[in-house]
Design a protein around this motif. Structure first.
Motif, mmCIF file in Angstrom:
data_model
loop_
_atom_site.group_PDB
_atom_site.id
_atom_site.type_symbol
_atom_site.label_atom_id
_atom_site.label_comp_id
_atom_site.label_asym_id
_atom_site.label_seq_id
_atom_site.Cartn_x
_atom_site.Cartn_y
_atom_site.Cartn_z
ATOM 1 N N THR A 46 -29.595 14.499 -7.962
ATOM 2 C CA THR A 46 -29.374 14.201 -6.566
ATOM 3 C C THR A 46 -28.011 14.735 -6.132
ATOM 4 O OG1 THR A 46 -30.548 12.153 -6.380
ATOM 5 C CG2 THR A 46 -29.001 12.573 -4.729
ATOM 6 N N VAL A 47 -27.098 14.599 -7.135
ATOM 7 C CA VAL A 47 -25.685 15.040 -6.782
ATOM 8 C C VAL A 47 -25.694 16.672 -6.884
ATOM 9 C CG1 VAL A 47 -23.197 15.106 -7.665
ATOM 10 C CG2 VAL A 47 -24.467 12.926 -7.499
ATOM 11 N N ILE A 48 -26.363 17.212 -7.808
ATOM 12 C CA ILE A 48 -26.636 18.645 -8.155
ATOM 13 C C ILE A 48 -27.153 19.098 -7.043
ATOM 14 C CG2 ILE A 48 -27.635 20.199 -9.596
ATOM 15 C CD1 ILE A 48 -26.987 18.590 -11.875
ATOM 16 N N THR A 49 -28.689 18.795 -6.411
ATOM 17 C CA THR A 49 -29.157 19.211 -5.494
ATOM 18 C C THR A 49 -28.937 18.834 -4.097
ATOM 19 O OG1 THR A 49 -30.987 17.643 -5.542
ATOM 20 C CG2 THR A 49 -31.201 19.557 -7.038
ATOM 21 N N ASN A 50 -28.010 17.901 -4.057
ATOM 22 C CA ASN A 50 -27.834 17.209 -2.661
ATOM 23 C C ASN A 50 -29.079 16.938 -1.935
ATOM 24 O OD1 ASN A 50 -25.696 16.380 -1.138
ATOM 25 N ND2 ASN A 50 -25.940 18.231 0.273
ATOM 26 N N ASN A 51 -30.214 16.360 -2.667
ATOM 27 C CA ASN A 51 -31.395 15.787 -1.978
ATOM 28 C C ASN A 51 -31.897 14.780 -2.820
ATOM 29 O OD1 ASN A 51 -34.329 15.809 -1.690
ATOM 30 N ND2 ASN A 51 -33.815 17.556 -0.139
ATOM 31 N N VAL A 52 -31.973 13.669 -2.193
ATOM 32 C CA VAL A 52 -32.431 12.384 -2.956
ATOM 33 C C VAL A 52 -33.995 12.421 -3.565
ATOM 34 C CG1 VAL A 52 -33.139 11.204 -0.873
ATOM 35 C CG2 VAL A 52 -32.567 9.969 -2.944
ATOM 36 N N ILE A 53 -34.713 13.315 -2.614
ATOM 37 C CA ILE A 53 -36.165 13.386 -2.958
ATOM 38 C C ILE A 53 -36.336 14.431 -4.150
ATOM 39 C CG2 ILE A 53 -38.480 14.157 -2.129
ATOM 40 C CD1 ILE A 53 -37.783 13.413 0.675
ATOM 41 N N ALA A 54 -35.477 15.573 -4.377
ATOM 42 C CA ALA A 54 -35.433 16.202 -5.418
ATOM 43 C C ALA A 54 -34.907 15.679 -6.802
ATOM 44 C CB ALA A 54 -34.796 17.582 -5.023
ATOM 45 N N LEU A 99 -24.321 12.635 -21.929
ATOM 46 C CA LEU A 99 -24.340 13.532 -20.517
ATOM 47 C C LEU A 99 -23.349 13.054 -19.569
ATOM 48 C CD1 LEU A 99 -28.287 13.550 -20.412
ATOM 49 C CD2 LEU A 99 -26.924 15.526 -20.937
ATOM 50 N N SER A 100 -23.072 11.927 -19.417
ATOM 51 C CA SER A 100 -22.320 11.549 -18.460
ATOM 52 C C SER A 100 -20.733 12.162 -18.692
ATOM 53 C CB SER A 100 -22.200 9.876 -18.319
ATOM 54 O OG SER A 100 -21.350 9.476 -17.333
ATOM 55 N N VAL A 101 -20.329 11.930 -20.068
ATOM 56 C CA VAL A 101 -19.102 12.358 -20.269
ATOM 57 C C VAL A 101 -18.809 14.017 -20.057
ATOM 58 C CG1 VAL A 101 -17.415 12.723 -22.079
ATOM 59 C CG2 VAL A 101 -18.611 10.508 -21.979
ATOM 60 N N THR A 102 -19.902 14.845 -20.660
ATOM 61 C CA THR A 102 -20.169 15.955 -20.687
ATOM 62 C C THR A 102 -20.097 16.614 -19.100
ATOM 63 O OG1 THR A 102 -21.262 16.071 -22.556
ATOM 64 C CG2 THR A 102 -21.531 18.147 -20.794
ATOM 65 N N ILE A 103 -20.976 15.971 -18.091
ATOM 66 C CA ILE A 103 -21.089 16.432 -16.773
ATOM 67 C C ILE A 103 -19.960 15.806 -15.917
ATOM 68 C CG2 ILE A 103 -22.789 16.468 -14.728
ATOM 69 C CD1 ILE A 103 -25.087 16.293 -16.817
ATOM 70 N N PHE A 104 -20.036 14.541 -15.839
ATOM 71 C CA PHE A 104 -18.878 14.077 -15.126
ATOM 72 C C PHE A 104 -17.611 13.612 -15.340
ATOM 73 C CE2 PHE A 104 -23.262 12.820 -13.702
ATOM 74 C CZ PHE A 104 -23.284 13.557 -12.679
ATOM 75 N N GLY A 105 -17.558 13.484 -16.866
ATOM 76 C CA GLY A 105 -15.970 13.180 -17.349
ATOM 77 C C GLY A 105 -15.822 11.991 -17.463
ATOM 78 N N THR A 106 -16.677 10.999 -17.250
ATOM 79 C CA THR A 106 -16.515 9.635 -17.712
ATOM 80 C C THR A 106 -17.751 8.709 -18.110
ATOM 81 O OG1 THR A 106 -16.076 7.410 -16.493
ATOM 82 C CG2 THR A 106 -17.120 9.021 -15.227
ATOM 83 N N ARG A 107 -17.863 7.907 -18.898
ATOM 84 C CA ARG A 107 -18.741 7.139 -19.132
ATOM 85 C C ARG A 107 -18.915 5.722 -18.469
ATOM 86 N NH1 ARG A 107 -17.718 5.660 -25.444
ATOM 87 N NH2 ARG A 107 -17.133 7.617 -25.187
ATOM 88 N N GLY A 108 -18.182 5.666 -17.320
ATOM 89 C CA GLY A 108 -18.224 4.422 -16.487
ATOM 90 C C GLY A 108 -19.230 4.659 -15.304
ATOM 91 N N VAL A 109 -18.824 4.080 -14.040
ATOM 92 C CA VAL A 109 -19.582 3.795 -13.119
ATOM 93 C C VAL A 109 -19.418 5.379 -12.250
ATOM 94 C CG1 VAL A 109 -19.870 2.906 -10.684
ATOM 95 C CG2 VAL A 109 -19.340 1.637 -12.690
ATOM 96 N N LEU A 110 -20.738 5.783 -11.738
ATOM 97 C CA LEU A 110 -20.543 7.272 -11.191
ATOM 98 C C LEU A 110 -20.837 7.251 -9.701
ATOM 99 C CD1 LEU A 110 -22.832 8.984 -13.701
ATOM 100 C CD2 LEU A 110 -20.462 9.008 -13.512
ATOM 101 N N TYR A 111 -20.181 7.687 -8.824
ATOM 102 C CA TYR A 111 -20.073 7.491 -7.397
ATOM 103 C C TYR A 111 -19.945 8.723 -6.741
ATOM 104 C CZ TYR A 111 -18.919 6.330 -2.667
ATOM 105 O OH TYR A 111 -18.815 6.356 -1.219
ATOM 106 N N SER A 112 -20.562 9.099 -5.694
ATOM 107 C CA SER A 112 -20.336 10.469 -5.159
ATOM 108 C C SER A 112 -20.968 10.200 -3.567
ATOM 109 C CB SER A 112 -21.123 11.463 -5.500
ATOM 110 O OG SER A 112 -21.259 12.670 -4.954
ATOM 111 N N PRO A 113 -20.188 10.950 -2.530
ATOM 112 C CA PRO A 113 -20.577 11.018 -1.287
ATOM 113 C C PRO A 113 -22.074 11.442 -1.052
ATOM 114 C CG PRO A 113 -18.390 11.822 -1.369
ATOM 115 C CD PRO A 113 -18.891 11.541 -3.030
ATOM 116 N N SER A 114 -22.520 12.355 -2.028
ATOM 117 C CA SER A 114 -23.652 13.073 -2.118
ATOM 118 C C SER A 114 -24.856 12.103 -2.485
ATOM 119 C CB SER A 114 -23.823 14.138 -3.004
ATOM 120 O OG SER A 114 -22.864 15.067 -2.538
#
Length: 271
Positions: A46-54, A99-114
């Motif tokens: 969803t963050v990558i495509t900016n579309n929750v359905i996708a 994947l979390s560490v590789t893509i987002f740089g953290t293994r904790g909670v992930l949050y984004s405006p997208s």
């Protein structure tokens, strides 16, 4: 009452997926892991495509395809599917962390405006979605030929062989359906939170397996069992507001659904 209906929706879908795998004689012990994977991939796509359905669609497709490929390889190698199913929980947990560490740089909670949704609308839409798929699964099991085939795959595979039907095919399909249900349930939970939290499943995968057992593999009884766990989950979240329980540690109250599952399994007559 409305809150309980919302809580029940994803858990019912997850449980019905586990039920199909149990009918096939190959219980999907990986439900806990696939819920978390579906949730993480839903957030990521969803963050990558900016579309929750996708994001939701890609997460379910990817999770289901992964389980299908693993099952296909393991079946060809005559692997112990019970041990494999358990091991998948460990593997998926590690994959999510990597994947979390590789893509987002953290293994904790992930949050984004997208990945931010209106809580009320998200609950309503995801609840309706879960109930639609749950109704389709129940209808398929009770009123279609493939449903009948699933129900006898584990108990009477020789009957299928006599009719020229491959039990192994339906065992494979049962894991596909279980992974679809689990990953969709995980994505729903993630969307409702508007974030990804490690360990998001919070034992729901194991609860779903307990509900299959307690419901005696009967869809109607399973709905009742899931409803009991949904009420327990609701109570564990709101019982702290009652003055009588204010002195009880919150960790004990939050464990109420799992304590209930343990008690029910112990006292339930195996017959």
């Amino acid at each position: 009452m409305i809150s309980i209906i919302h809580i029940l929706a994803p858990l019912l879908l997850i449980t019905l997926g586990a039920l199909i795998s149990e009918y096939s004689g190959r219980l999907s012990m990986f439900m806990e892991g696939i819920i978390n994977l579906g949730a993480f991939l839903c957030y990521t796509f969803t963050v990558i495509t900016n579309n929750v359905i996708a994001g939701l669609s890609l997460s379910v497709l990817t999770s289901t395809l992964f389980i299908f490929l693993v099952e296909l390889l393991a079946s060809r190698q005559n692997a112990n599917m019970f041990l494999l199913s358990l091991a998948l929980n460990l593997i998926l947990g590690s994959v999510i962390t990597l994947l979390s560490v590789t893509i987002f740089g953290t293994r904790g909670v992930l949050y984004s405006p997208s990945f931010l949704f209106d809580a009320s609308k998200a609950r309503i839409i995801t609840t309706v979605l879960c109930y639609i798929f749950s109704a389709l699964v129940i209808f398929m099991l009770l009123y279609t030929r493939p449903g009948l085939t699933f129900r006898v795959t584990g108990s009477d595979p020789d009957v299928l062989l006599a009719k020229g039907i491959s039990p192994s095919l339906y065992r494979s399909l049962s894991w596909v359906i279980a992974s679809f249900s689990g990953s969709l349930g995980g994505a729903v939970l993630c969307i409702r939170l508007s974030s990804f939290v490690p360990g998001l499943s919070s034992g729901r995968g194991w609860i779903s397996l307990a509900a299959v057992y307690l419901g005696r593999k009967n869809p109607i009884l399973i709905i009742l069992a899931v409803a009991v766990f949904a009420v327990a989950e609701y109570a564990s979240s709101h019982i702290q507001n009652i003055q009588f329980f204010s002195a009880v540690p919150s960790s004990v109250l939050l464990a109420l659904p799992y304590l209930l599952a343990l008690v029910m399994i112990i006292v339930w007559n195996k017959k």
